[in-house]
Design an enzyme around this catalytic site. Structure first.
Site, PDB file in Angstrom:
ATOM      1  N   HIS A 227      -9.063  -3.791  -1.961  1.00  0.00           N
ATOM      2  CA  HIS A 227      -8.081  -2.984  -1.213  1.00  0.00           C
ATOM      3  C   HIS A 227      -8.466  -1.494  -1.256  1.00  0.00           C
ATOM      4  CE1 HIS A 227      -3.733  -2.042  -0.065  1.00  0.00           C
ATOM      5  NE2 HIS A 227      -4.213  -0.864  -0.432  1.00  0.00           N
ATOM      6  N   GLU A 228      -8.768  -0.987  -2.456  1.00  0.00           N
ATOM      7  CA  GLU A 228      -9.069   0.450  -2.605  1.00  0.00           C
ATOM      8  C   GLU A 228     -10.408   0.818  -1.949  1.00  0.00           C
ATOM      9  OE1 GLU A 228      -6.628   2.138  -3.357  1.00  0.00           O
ATOM     10  OE2 GLU A 228      -5.425   0.596  -4.327  1.00  0.00           O
TER      11      GLU A 228
ATOM     12  N   HIS B   9     -10.112   1.362   1.666  1.00  0.00           N
ATOM     13  CA  HIS B   9      -9.633   2.716   1.992  1.00  0.00           C
ATOM     14  C   HIS B   9     -10.798   3.685   2.165  1.00  0.00           C
ATOM     15  CE1 HIS B   9      -5.296   2.649   1.923  1.00  0.00           C
ATOM     16  NE2 HIS B   9      -5.238   2.076   0.737  1.00  0.00           N
TER      17      HIS B   9
ATOM     18  N   CYS C 109       0.844  -1.187   0.000  1.00  0.00           N
ATOM     19  CA  CYS C 109       0.000   0.000   0.000  1.00  0.00           C
ATOM     20  C   CYS C 109       0.884   1.243   0.000  1.00  0.00           C
ATOM     21  CB  CYS C 109      -0.886  -0.022   1.251  1.00  0.00           C
ATOM     22  SG  CYS C 109      -1.967   1.402   1.388  1.00  0.00           S
TER      23      CYS C 109
HETATM   24 ZN    ZN Z   1      -3.650   1.121  -0.073  1.00  0.00          ZN
END
Ligand code: ZN
Length: 200
Positions: A185-186, A189, A142
């Site tokens: 993953h995004e 966030h 990341c």
């Molecule tokens: Zn990330």
């Protein structure tokens, strides 16, 4: 009477100036607009780091939906600068989320490894509505956790994704494999979750 006319004229001018200001900054606070417009599209934005206390707090905050708008100069600058940032030769990411550059909006860029030429694409308000039970193990990294690229995570093999395109059209898509992991993953966030939280 003449004074009243002048007063009304002044109010009208003030009203126009005010509405123009709101129009430019629409969707963004003054502080956000200032940060985004502080440099041109070719300049990267500072990526928030989990090792910085203030940054870490922001990275743990949920983002809000955005409205795709090709006439919003601030929004367009943000999108372009996020793209410049994820393509920075020093870090070379495969995806980036707006909160990583300090803007709590549901906007992400993802590199589509499932498409020819692996293009980067931008998504507004992406939501995962279904996950497969089938899992995939992957080594994740990341941009907000610099210097660490050795952590294995378990993610769903495929997802059903809903989002808005930059032209404001609604889209539902099934995504598999590595690209599905990038999306998971995004989108984490956008919900204030880091991949480190996913490690058992
Ligand atoms: Zn990330």
């Amino acid at each position: 009477m003449k004074n009243l006319f002048i007063l009304l004229a002044l109010l009208f001018i003030a009203g126009c100036a005010g509405s123009q200001k709101i129009n430019i900054e629409r969707q963004f606070s003054s502080a956000q607009a200032e940060l985004i417009m502080s440099a041109d599209s070719a300049k990267i934005m500072r990526v928030l780091s989990v090792y910085n206390k203030k940054d870490s707090l922001l990275l743990r905050t949920k983002s809000e939906d955005a409205i795709p708008d090709s006439n919003n100069a601030v929004l367009q600058r943000l999108i372009k600068r996020m793209y410049t940032t994820v393509n920075d030769s020093l870090t070379l990411g495969v995806g980036i989320a707006a909160p990583q550059v300090g803007i709590l909006k549901n906007i992400i860029w993802v590199q589509r490894y499932d498409k020819p030429g692996y293009p980067f694409e931008v998504y507004f308000n992406p939501k995962i509505t279904k996950y497969t039970k089938k899992k995939l193990k992957w080594i994740e990294g990341c941009l907000s956790v610099p210097g660490k690229r050795d952590t294995t995570t378990t993610r769903s093999y495929a997802i059903l994704l809903e989002y808005l395109r930059p032209d404001n059209t609604h889209q539902i898509e099934m995504i598999e494999g590595f690209t599905a992991i990038i999306f998971q993953h995004e989108i984490d966030h956008l919900n204030g979750i880091l991949y480190l939280d996913r490690i058992k």
